[in-house]
Design an enzyme around this catalytic site. Sequence first.
Site, short mmCIF file in Angstrom:
data_model
loop_
_atom_site.label_atom_id
_atom_site.label_comp_id
_atom_site.label_asym_id
_atom_site.label_seq_id
_atom_site.Cartn_x
_atom_site.Cartn_y
_atom_site.Cartn_z
N HIS A 115 -47.92 60.63 -17.24
CA HIS A 115 -47.75 60.66 -18.69
C HIS A 115 -49.04 60.25 -19.38
O HIS A 115 -49.16 59.14 -19.90
CB HIS A 115 -46.59 59.77 -19.12
CG HIS A 115 -46.24 59.95 -20.58
ND1 HIS A 115 -45.78 58.95 -21.37
CD2 HIS A 115 -46.32 61.05 -21.38
CE1 HIS A 115 -45.58 59.39 -22.60
NE2 HIS A 115 -45.90 60.68 -22.62
N HIS B 161 -37.05 65.88 -21.43
CA HIS B 161 -38.38 65.56 -21.94
C HIS B 161 -39.03 64.56 -20.97
O HIS B 161 -38.41 63.59 -20.56
CB HIS B 161 -38.27 64.92 -23.33
CG HIS B 161 -39.56 64.40 -23.88
ND1 HIS B 161 -39.88 63.06 -23.90
CD2 HIS B 161 -40.64 65.04 -24.42
CE1 HIS B 161 -41.07 62.89 -24.46
NE2 HIS B 161 -41.55 64.09 -24.76
#
Length: 594
Positions: free
Chosen positions: A171, A126
């Site tokens: 991100h 992830h």
Amino acid sequence: MGSYRMCLVFTRKFRVTEPDPVDDVRHVFQKYAEGEAHMTPEQLQKLMADETGTGGGGGSSLEEAERIVDEVLRRKHHIAKFTRRNLTIEDFNYLLFSTELNPPIGDKVHQNMDAPLSHYFIFTGHNSYLTGNQLSSNCSDLPIADALRRGVRVVELDLWPRGNDDVCVNHGRTLTKPVKLGKCLESIKANAFATSKYPVIITLEDHLTPKLQSKVAKMITQTFGDMLYYHDSESCKEFPSPEELKGKILISTKPPKEYLEANDAKEKDNGEKGKDSDEDVWGKEPEELISTRSELEKVATNISYISQDDEDRGSRDFDASCPLQAPEYKRLIAIHAGKPKGGLRMALKVDPNKIRRLSLSEQLLEKAVASYGADVIRFTQKNFLRIYPKGTRFNSSNYKPQVGWMSGAQMIAFNMQGYGRALWLMQGMFRANGGCGYVKKPDFLMNVGPNGQVFDPNENSSPKKTLKVKVLMGDGWHLDFKKTHFDLYSPPDFYVRVGISGAPADETMEKTEVKYDTWTPIWNQEFTFKLTVPELALLRVEVHEYDANEKDDFGGQTCLPVSELRQGIRAVPLFNRKGVKYSCTRLLMRFDFV
């Protein structure tokens, strides 16, 4: 005449001795050496044949036994020409305590790799590009390379515009520093098949305009070339197998849509803090993870952090025919992702003519299993289910993977740069099948009864198998740790925690006695575990050093798939908190199935 004062300084030496064979080792040697002082290769071969494990291999031919005898003599006595070709009790003890010559599980791929891809659990990362926490760490290609070399087969990249004409990996709207997409793609290409030849899946979270999607399509095509696998999962009833896809790169994302701009910030995380499922009978996660949590929560309040999985935002209006898309980008997608309209029940509906991937948060998975458990398992028999950490895991911690495995979810996405007991379980699961990153799902998760019934993880069932685990002794700490690491003034006081992770009925933890003042503790304690779902059970082992006044010190850990354990006396290597194997620290343990 002058007077003199004398000062004497006493230092305590920590004496470390070569461990002698424990009683179990002596008994096995005497039995197979038939009372003689030496064990021949033929006798060793008989022992190996008698104690061949239930999975993972372990040769039992005479040729293999002769090779092992020669290797023990070469290593222990440093000789190339042998005047004898047999083992003394000391040589035999050396063999059993060698993690290379006598490991607890095999290192070869041994499962059937010809079933469709959805029939396997897949080692999944992830936010694979992050070097640390989810809010302020750097983005880099190095964690991607490290994960792939550890056997991870699914890596995730978040694609964002960089100016008008470039694409970076970052991100979202956090303080993380971006990295160039090209660098990440090259890292994947260089490391994808260094450890395993089985396919690598790249999941993309796309925040791009059609123009930039076209650019990304060109970059991916140029980087991977013939390694790319093209597949129309929109019109297929079955996906190819890992064996057929060896050496291939697969792209998985939702069909391209317009770049979601201001609307993204308005979406809220559906994985609010709520109940925390991290703790279990083994205690809390490491202090390093807990202490950073509150600090990162403060950071989160000062930025527009988007905690919901980006892939799910905007996907409620899932439409594969959206006009705002780059056709060359769509062509790359081998596994289509997305969540159809109609809520969770509709999202789990199986289309006999299509294969797709659905992503759920760890908390939404628990709700789905509680409300639609049978539907989840039916969905995963054909389609792909990816589970991701809840958005409040700012410190890159992880969650219990057992719920996902018991439901057949193939992709349990973990923060590989984090650490803690949950990650140890994940690493343990994928030590199975030679560490290739693919583990065949048990048959009971794929079976359908005559009336359409499927496996029910909550159904009470009697134990199928009993595992006996005997913790014999340990050694190697004096080589991997400083002499004063555990105690300044005396040798350490070690104890072992051993237990099972898996089905709720199988979860348990036991503990040995503390052995005081020794670097080579001998416990000789046996524990019995009755298993209702042995196929998904993991043997958990932790070593700690007892401290009466402070917190006990960590001395190593491992997790091993029960289905892969080789019976008999085995040398079990231990790993540090990050999952890196110690050079010398190991336990001698005995495994028996009854």
